[in-house]
Write a protein that holds these residues in place. Structure first.
Motif, mmCIF file in Angstrom:
data_model
loop_
_atom_site.group_PDB
_atom_site.id
_atom_site.type_symbol
_atom_site.label_atom_id
_atom_site.label_comp_id
_atom_site.label_asym_id
_atom_site.label_seq_id
_atom_site.Cartn_x
_atom_site.Cartn_y
_atom_site.Cartn_z
ATOM 1 N N ILE A 1 0.813 -1.431 0.110
ATOM 2 C CA ILE A 1 -0.115 -0.083 0.070
ATOM 3 C C ILE A 1 0.872 1.324 -0.101
ATOM 4 N N THR A 2 2.043 1.241 0.591
ATOM 5 C CA THR A 2 2.699 2.260 0.858
ATOM 6 C C THR A 2 4.125 2.286 0.137
ATOM 7 N N VAL A 3 5.083 1.578 0.653
ATOM 8 C CA VAL A 3 6.337 1.735 -0.131
ATOM 9 C C VAL A 3 6.301 1.390 -1.714
ATOM 10 N N GLY A 4 5.477 0.223 -2.133
ATOM 11 C CA GLY A 4 5.397 0.160 -3.547
ATOM 12 C C GLY A 4 4.948 1.355 -4.499
ATOM 13 N N PRO A 5 3.703 1.884 -4.300
ATOM 14 C CA PRO A 5 3.195 3.033 -4.847
ATOM 15 C C PRO A 5 4.334 4.150 -4.727
ATOM 16 N N LEU A 6 5.028 4.307 -3.376
ATOM 17 C CA LEU A 6 6.011 5.283 -3.484
ATOM 18 C C LEU A 6 7.337 5.215 -4.270
ATOM 19 N N LEU A 7 7.737 4.018 -4.213
ATOM 20 C CA LEU A 7 8.666 3.652 -5.270
ATOM 21 C C LEU A 7 8.542 4.024 -6.721
ATOM 22 N N ARG A 8 7.323 3.461 -6.990
ATOM 23 C CA ARG A 8 6.667 3.531 -8.509
ATOM 24 C C ARG A 8 6.618 4.959 -8.851
ATOM 25 N N ASP A 9 5.953 5.928 -8.157
ATOM 26 C CA ASP A 9 5.621 7.241 -8.705
ATOM 27 C C ASP A 9 6.922 8.393 -8.493
ATOM 28 N N TYR A 10 7.708 8.020 -7.415
ATOM 29 C CA TYR A 10 8.803 8.926 -7.480
ATOM 30 C C TYR A 10 9.979 8.374 -7.935
ATOM 31 N N PHE A 11 10.417 7.246 -8.141
ATOM 32 C CA PHE A 11 11.530 6.685 -8.590
ATOM 33 C C PHE A 11 11.326 5.938 -10.121
ATOM 34 N N ALA A 12 10.593 5.020 -9.868
ATOM 35 C CA ALA A 12 10.612 4.062 -11.136
ATOM 36 C C ALA A 12 9.915 4.811 -12.556
ATOM 37 N N GLN A 13 8.738 5.337 -12.215
ATOM 38 C CA GLN A 13 8.260 6.068 -13.460
ATOM 39 C C GLN A 13 9.239 7.127 -13.938
ATOM 40 N N PRO A 14 9.576 7.934 -12.923
ATOM 41 C CA PRO A 14 10.405 9.405 -13.577
ATOM 42 C C PRO A 14 11.623 8.711 -14.313
ATOM 43 N N LEU A 15 12.073 7.472 -13.977
ATOM 44 C CA LEU A 15 13.381 7.159 -14.525
ATOM 45 C C LEU A 15 13.258 6.140 -15.647
ATOM 46 N N GLY A 16 11.972 6.006 -15.901
ATOM 47 C CA GLY A 16 11.502 4.990 -16.990
ATOM 48 C C GLY A 16 11.958 3.496 -16.921
ATOM 49 N N LEU A 17 12.047 3.079 -15.318
ATOM 50 C CA LEU A 17 12.268 2.006 -15.126
ATOM 51 C C LEU A 17 11.159 0.971 -14.677
ATOM 52 N N GLY A 18 10.044 1.470 -14.978
ATOM 53 C CA GLY A 18 8.793 0.709 -14.578
ATOM 54 C C GLY A 18 7.818 1.312 -14.068
ATOM 55 N N ASP A 19 6.540 0.610 -14.137
ATOM 56 C CA ASP A 19 5.393 1.126 -13.907
ATOM 57 C C ASP A 19 4.688 0.246 -12.854
ATOM 58 N N SER A 20 5.234 -0.711 -12.442
ATOM 59 C CA SER A 20 4.451 -1.745 -11.158
ATOM 60 C C SER A 20 4.956 -1.280 -9.866
ATOM 61 N N ASN B 1 16.930 -4.914 -13.047
ATOM 62 C CA ASN B 1 16.293 -3.693 -12.968
ATOM 63 C C ASN B 1 15.588 -3.986 -11.210
ATOM 64 N N PRO B 2 15.898 -3.092 -10.473
ATOM 65 C CA PRO B 2 15.223 -3.294 -9.096
ATOM 66 C C PRO B 2 13.652 -3.094 -8.889
ATOM 67 N N PHE B 3 13.300 -2.355 -9.961
ATOM 68 C CA PHE B 3 11.993 -1.906 -9.911
ATOM 69 C C PHE B 3 11.160 -2.830 -10.823
ATOM 70 N N GLU B 4 11.476 -3.910 -11.175
ATOM 71 C CA GLU B 4 10.619 -5.152 -11.709
ATOM 72 C C GLU B 4 10.089 -6.192 -10.863
ATOM 73 N N ALA B 5 9.140 -6.587 -11.074
ATOM 74 C CA ALA B 5 8.376 -7.706 -10.046
ATOM 75 C C ALA B 5 9.362 -9.011 -10.182
ATOM 76 N N MET B 6 9.681 -9.698 -9.256
ATOM 77 C CA MET B 6 10.293 -11.160 -9.209
ATOM 78 C C MET B 6 9.878 -11.883 -8.381
ATOM 79 N N THR B 7 10.331 -12.871 -7.868
ATOM 80 C CA THR B 7 9.858 -13.976 -6.967
ATOM 81 C C THR B 7 11.057 -14.660 -6.351
ATOM 82 N N THR B 8 10.801 -15.385 -5.242
ATOM 83 C CA THR B 8 11.880 -16.213 -4.503
ATOM 84 C C THR B 8 11.252 -17.863 -4.347
ATOM 85 N N VAL B 9 12.395 -18.324 -3.905
ATOM 86 C CA VAL B 9 12.395 -19.696 -3.719
ATOM 87 C C VAL B 9 10.960 -20.040 -2.877
ATOM 88 N N THR B 10 10.904 -19.594 -1.711
ATOM 89 C CA THR B 10 9.897 -19.794 -0.620
ATOM 90 C C THR B 10 8.755 -19.480 -1.253
#
Length: 486
Positions: A315-334, A426-435
């Motif tokens: 709810i908080t950190v994801g939208p914050l990183l998307r709006d202020y870092f990922a989208q302005p830098l053109g690194l992702g929209d998720s 790209n650290p602003f892309e969705a990924m997953t882990t083993v667990t």
């Protein structure tokens, strides 16, 4: 008799044995403690332990062995067609256990008479509906043959429980009588009691080893079944993760390892500096009043459930990183990204690093600080060149604990990083882990004999080996550094 009541009876018998053992020792010594070989406590404890320990050991073994024997005797009664329809024998036995326990519960609660439970026959046209009428709902349709096996299971389980109760009580009473008759003032009660306590301590120390061994063996057996159906080289060196439960899946682990390492590294980059600097401040600079307030506030972070951290990431950190870092830098929209999960996980790990490092730094002898300051070193030089090297082995242990916690985290990754298995820088892309994939492969109505399900055990074993390797490497590094420091 239920296990709870049986335990209560044994404990009451042990309490009675303790009192009577003390009294018998006193009576034999004519009330003079000096005539006793051991203190009165040991005579009572000897009777109590002799009553309890053999009985509890028998009950423990019985509870483990009885289900195995019952299941082995019931397997020939299950038709092959029923096993094929369910997909696996363990699924059939799961239905058998659920029906049997449901019938027992319905009988105990009065929703079903014993006569009805006894006369429920295999000729029912709709077994599931019939059982639901008496409060035993099932997740899927149940064959009449399964119901018949469940009835046999109930009968055998009830017979075994009665036999266990009689055997355990007989052994407890026998141990009570044997120890009570041996009690006299010449009896070396302390020797026997201390030997029993030592054996209990050794057993307690071995539980962790046996538990670890059991976990590893359980994963090994299932992993062997997986590699019998899926090539090991495709699993360890495959770069695609695409299970589809149709026999042509790609189950390469490399994308999952990449996501796990990426999220864990970001989390440690957040947690280790903040936690370590906070520990140094609290232990070396903060006054008692500041420390008494700051340390409990930091440790509150460890008590927050991981699902709350996941919601915070979503709810908080994801939208914050998307709006202020990922989208302005053109690194992702998720909003779901590796950075989101890593930062929130790092916040969660701060108290693990801070609290443990603080305790370790405080354990460094004050004489080392005084000696350094007496030689003219400043406070910062003393911390950097004396205190920190002395506490380094423990700090490395704290970091390893945080790393293990990061590698094993699931909920934050699900809500913060998503479930996409991919390899990307790209650290602003969705990924997953083993667990996350272990959970997803074992969730839902899946066939436990398929490679797509068994791969969860191979993933778990791989994660265990990686964690074990990290711990071994850290121990080697710490040992070498400790030799140089000493």
């Amino acid at each position: 008799m239920s296990v709870t009541w049986l335990l209560l009876v044994i404990l009451v018998l042990a309490a009675i044995g303790y009192v009577m053992g003390r009294r018998r020792a006193f009576a034999d010594a004519d009330g003079d403690v000096r005539k006793l070989h051991s203190l009165p406590f040991y005579y009572g404890a000897n009777v109590a332990l002799t009553s309890v320990i053999p009985a509890l050991m028998l009950m423990f073994v019985w509870l483990i062995v009885q289900p195995m024997i019952i299941e082995r005797s019931l397997v020939p009664q299950i038709p092959d067609a029923t096993i094929e329809k369910a997909g696996a024998l363990n699924l059939v036995m799961s239905d058998v256990n659920r029906i049997a326990h449901g019938l027992d519960e319905a009988v105990s609660q009065g929703t079903m008479t014993r006569d009805f439970a006894r006369t429920l026959q295999t000729g029912e046209t709709d077994v599931r509906a019939r059982l639901a009428e008496v409060g035993v709902p099932l997740a899927s349709d149940v064959d009449p043959e399964v119901l018949e096996v469940a009835q046999s299971f109930r009968a055998m389980n009830r017979t075994g429980s009665i036999a266990m109760t009689l055997a355990v009580l007989a052994l407890a009473v026998g141990g009570f009588a044997y120890a009570y008759m041996k009690t006299n003032r010449e009896f070396r009660a302390r020797k026997y009691v201390e030997a029993v306590i030592k054996a209990l301590l050794i057993m307690a120390a071995g539980i962790a080893i046996l538990t670890t061994l059991g976990i590893v063996l359980s994963m090994l057996f299932e992993t062997r079944h997986f590699f019998a159906q899926y090539p090991w080289y495709r699993f360890f060196f495959g770069t695609t993760w695409a299970p589809n439960f149709r026999g042509d899946s790609d189950l390469g682990i490399i994308p999952l390892l990449w996501g796990t390492a990426y999220v864990s590294v970001i989390a440690l980059l957040v947690a280790v500096p903040i936690g370590l600097f906070a520990a140094i401040y609290l232990s070396e600079y903060a006054g008692p009043r500041v420390r008494s307030v700051a340390k409990p506030l930091i440790e509150i972070l460890a008590g927050i459930p991981t699902i709350v951290y996941g919601l915070f990431a979503l709810i908080t950190v994801g939208p914050l990183l998307r709006d202020y870092f990922a989208q302005p830098l053109g690194l992702g929209d998720s909003a779901n990204s590796v950075a989101t999960a890593g930062i929130v996980m790092g916040i969660m790990l701060i108290p693990f690093v801070s609290s443990l490092s603080d305790d370790i730094i405080n354990a460094v002898p004050q004489s080392l600080r005084d000696g350094s300051l007496g030689l003219g070193a400043t406070k910062s030089e003393t911390i950097r060149q004396v205190v920190f090297p002395a506490a380094l082995p423990g700090i490395i242990g704290a970091i390893l604990l945080a790393a293990s916690r990061a590698i094993g985290e699931t909920m934050i990754v699900v809500l913060g990083a998503g479930a996409a298995a991919r390899m990307d820088l790209n650290p602003f892309e969705a990924m997953t882990t083993v667990t996350v994939k272990i959970v997803s492969q074992l969730t839902g109505d899946t066939d436990f004999a398929s490679p797509e399900t068994l791969v969860a055990f191979a993933l778990g074993l791989t994660l265990f080996v990686i964690t074990l390797g990290l711990n071994v490497i850290a121990l080697v590094i710490v040992r070498k550094y400790r030799e140089q420091y000493e």
